[in-house]
Design an enzyme around this catalytic site. Sequence first.
Site, PDB file in Angstrom:
ATOM      1  N   ASP A  79      70.132  69.563  51.885  1.00 19.71           N
ATOM      2  CA  ASP A  79      69.980  68.404  52.768  1.00 19.71           C
ATOM      3  C   ASP A  79      70.985  68.421  53.920  1.00 19.71           C
ATOM      4  O   ASP A  79      70.612  68.233  55.079  1.00 19.71           O
ATOM      5  CB  ASP A  79      70.105  67.099  51.971  1.00 19.71           C
ATOM      6  CG  ASP A  79      69.072  67.006  50.853  1.00 19.71           C
ATOM      7  OD1 ASP A  79      68.029  67.667  50.961  1.00 19.71           O
ATOM      8  OD2 ASP A  79      69.325  66.294  49.865  1.00 19.71           O
ATOM      9  N   SER A  80      72.260  68.649  53.610  1.00 17.21           N
ATOM     10  CA  SER A  80      73.264  68.634  54.682  1.00 17.21           C
ATOM     11  C   SER A  80      73.081  69.839  55.606  1.00 17.21           C
ATOM     12  O   SER A  80      73.328  69.752  56.806  1.00 17.21           O
ATOM     13  CB  SER A  80      74.689  68.584  54.118  1.00 17.21           C
ATOM     14  OG  SER A  80      75.061  69.807  53.520  1.00 17.21           O
ATOM     15  N   CYS A 140      43.699  54.985  38.864  1.00 15.24           N
ATOM     16  CA  CYS A 140      44.060  54.526  37.520  1.00 15.24           C
ATOM     17  C   CYS A 140      44.316  53.011  37.521  1.00 15.24           C
ATOM     18  O   CYS A 140      43.396  52.235  37.678  1.00 15.24           O
ATOM     19  CB  CYS A 140      45.255  55.325  36.993  1.00 15.24           C
ATOM     20  SG  CYS A 140      45.285  55.449  35.196  1.00 15.24           S
ATOM     21  N   TYR A 141      45.577  52.564  37.381  1.00 12.15           N
ATOM     22  CA  TYR A 141      45.850  51.123  37.445  1.00 12.15           C
ATOM     23  C   TYR A 141      45.331  50.548  38.764  1.00 12.15           C
ATOM     24  O   TYR A 141      44.817  49.426  38.812  1.00 12.15           O
ATOM     25  CB  TYR A 141      47.357  50.866  37.323  1.00 12.15           C
ATOM     26  CG  TYR A 141      47.725  49.396  37.293  1.00 12.15           C
ATOM     27  CD1 TYR A 141      47.908  48.731  36.086  1.00 12.15           C
ATOM     28  CD2 TYR A 141      47.870  48.664  38.475  1.00 12.15           C
ATOM     29  CE1 TYR A 141      48.224  47.377  36.054  1.00 12.15           C
ATOM     30  CE2 TYR A 141      48.182  47.316  38.455  1.00 12.15           C
ATOM     31  CZ  TYR A 141      48.362  46.674  37.239  1.00 12.15           C
ATOM     32  OH  TYR A 141      48.668  45.333  37.209  1.00 12.15           O
ATOM     33  N   HIS A 197      44.012  60.846  37.462  1.00 13.32           N
ATOM     34  CA  HIS A 197      45.082  61.102  38.441  1.00 13.32           C
ATOM     35  C   HIS A 197      44.750  62.320  39.302  1.00 13.32           C
ATOM     36  O   HIS A 197      44.971  63.457  38.888  1.00 13.32           O
ATOM     37  CB  HIS A 197      46.416  61.308  37.720  1.00 13.32           C
ATOM     38  CG  HIS A 197      46.992  60.046  37.171  1.00 13.32           C
ATOM     39  ND1 HIS A 197      47.759  59.189  37.929  1.00 13.32           N
ATOM     40  CD2 HIS A 197      46.890  59.471  35.951  1.00 13.32           C
ATOM     41  CE1 HIS A 197      48.113  58.146  37.193  1.00 13.32           C
ATOM     42  NE2 HIS A 197      47.595  58.289  35.990  1.00 13.32           N
ATOM     43  N   GLU A 207      46.301  63.365  41.818  1.00  8.94           N
ATOM     44  CA  GLU A 207      47.513  63.971  42.384  1.00  8.94           C
ATOM     45  C   GLU A 207      48.128  65.049  41.506  1.00  8.94           C
ATOM     46  O   GLU A 207      48.957  65.838  41.973  1.00  8.94           O
ATOM     47  CB  GLU A 207      48.551  62.875  42.695  1.00  8.94           C
ATOM     48  CG  GLU A 207      49.191  62.193  41.501  1.00  8.94           C
ATOM     49  CD  GLU A 207      48.379  61.050  40.900  1.00  8.94           C
ATOM     50  OE1 GLU A 207      48.962  60.265  40.138  1.00  8.94           O
ATOM     51  OE2 GLU A 207      47.167  60.950  41.178  1.00  8.94           O
ATOM     52  N   GLY A 244      50.029  52.826  37.283  1.00 12.98           N
ATOM     53  CA  GLY A 244      51.171  52.026  36.837  1.00 12.98           C
ATOM     54  C   GLY A 244      51.135  51.825  35.335  1.00 12.98           C
ATOM     55  O   GLY A 244      50.086  51.978  34.701  1.00 12.98           O
ATOM     56  N   LYS A 281      61.962  66.388  49.530  1.00 15.09           N
ATOM     57  CA  LYS A 281      62.749  67.617  49.411  1.00 15.09           C
ATOM     58  C   LYS A 281      61.946  68.859  49.799  1.00 15.09           C
ATOM     59  O   LYS A 281      62.462  69.743  50.475  1.00 15.09           O
ATOM     60  CB  LYS A 281      63.251  67.751  47.966  1.00 15.09           C
ATOM     61  CG  LYS A 281      64.301  68.819  47.764  1.00 15.09           C
ATOM     62  CD  LYS A 281      65.643  68.373  48.332  1.00 15.09           C
ATOM     63  CE  LYS A 281      66.803  69.023  47.663  1.00 15.09           C
ATOM     64  NZ  LYS A 281      68.068  68.351  47.947  1.00 15.09           N
TER      65      LYS A 281
END
Length: 525
Positions: A239-240, A86-87, A181, A183, A59, A381
């Site tokens: 998406d649709s 981290c934070y 981090h 990730e 953060g 996504k």
Amino acid sequence: MTENIHKHRILILDFGSQYTQLVARRVRELGVYCELWAWDVTEAQIRDFNPSGIILSGGPESTTEENSPRAPQYVFEAGVPVFGVCYGMQTMAMQLGGHVEASNEREFGYAQVEVVNDSALVRGIEDALTADGKPLLDVWMSHGDKVTAIPSDFITVASTESCPFAIMANEEKRFYGVQFHPEVTHTRQGMRMLERFVRDICQCEALWTPAKIIDDAVARIREQVGDDKVILGLSGGVDSSVTAMLLHRAIGKNLTCVFVDNGLLRLNEAEQVLDMFGDHFGLNIVHVPAEDRFLSALAGENDPEAKRKIIGRVFVEVFDEEALKLEDVKWLAQGTIYPDVIESAASATGKAHVIKSHHNVGGLPKEMKMGLVEPLKELFKDEVRKIGLELGLPYDMLYRHPFPGPGLGVRVLGEVKKEYCDLLRRADAIFIEELRKADLYDKVSQAFTVFLPVRSVGVMGDGRKYDWVVSLRAVETIDFMTAHWAHLPYDFLGRVSNRIINEVNGISRVVYDISGKPPATIEWE
């Protein structure tokens, strides 16, 4: 009965890092379900969610400030493993009796940490070894404050010269903190650390896979709607399209897709959508040609935000009219995905700012009492795309570059006219075709053409012409929050320019946009 794919779950508490959604996506990539919640959750909410483990995100705040965010105390009393990033590590250290100080030097970027004590989190994980055989890890740091004293029941696992506590651990309680981090891809063994925490320490099974997600979604749709009829606005976007395929698998002909052709789509896009979903997959599609209606509503309007609102409003009007023609429709389906849900939650807590308005099927007629079906609302996504592949949708459609909801309405600068859209469609098709031929399409994150409402003198044969200008735009980005303009080869750009000017009658000049984000946005409007 389908398997409970939510049985093992990780709770990620969000302290505001730009990487927090990436943490969640990484956990999902490991085959484990997770949810992202704001840091100020209640004990009751955590108990109700019943996580197998908790991750505290990074953060932008400073734990040394009086009113900075803190993890709920119950996080450390729930009896499950906790991983502070981290934070998240700093607030863990501070809340459990350690000490954090603001540092004079901000550590940002690549660092190498030396593992000095054994820990389940990093055992057997290394990038290199020191001269005396200690493991080294290549990591990505991004912090100002640092832990200067760890809680008394923790050990130091790894350190750097400027960061004495780069990794800390309480093995008995299974609490771990890292000052980098894991990730991001720059932390080379980051995925292995996350896997070690999620799969080994939290003992989560890999139940979250595309095939199982589809089975679960189909079962939930059937349970929710039964034999009722469902309507969906099909745009041909990812998406649709995936929503349509899931619903079709679940309820077949009880799904009606409304495809509104607004005249603002790419070249031949309407025909492709109708061919694929109607003829090939056998979905029940209502095709509504509405180009004239959209262009009439947009006539004379130059403001980008106003254009977006007009396109959204007219779409809802057209969709509503079609919905009213259908009998006994009880449900509206939408392609809402998990980041939309997170964004809405952030807006509710006042932590997000709208830069550009997004449009979706916003309003339905008051007389239509419909329930909402959102089969993708738990998915990111990249997960939606994987599910689309599993459902048989073509790779090229699922992985093509983003296209704005208002379509060419925001790629024609200023007033939108049919003439401009037709020219832009053809120019853009040439650009994309050449990118694919040169094997460059998948090397850029997004590429498109913009119509500029200015004329420029050109020479054709013996004559002069005074025609329109288009700009090519191609960017490289990881998250679309920031982007670099793509350094496409000059001979490639020259070839695209020549083709557009020679083949699209009405365009006399092609320019290339070399603006980064920031300061520019990716789209021009």
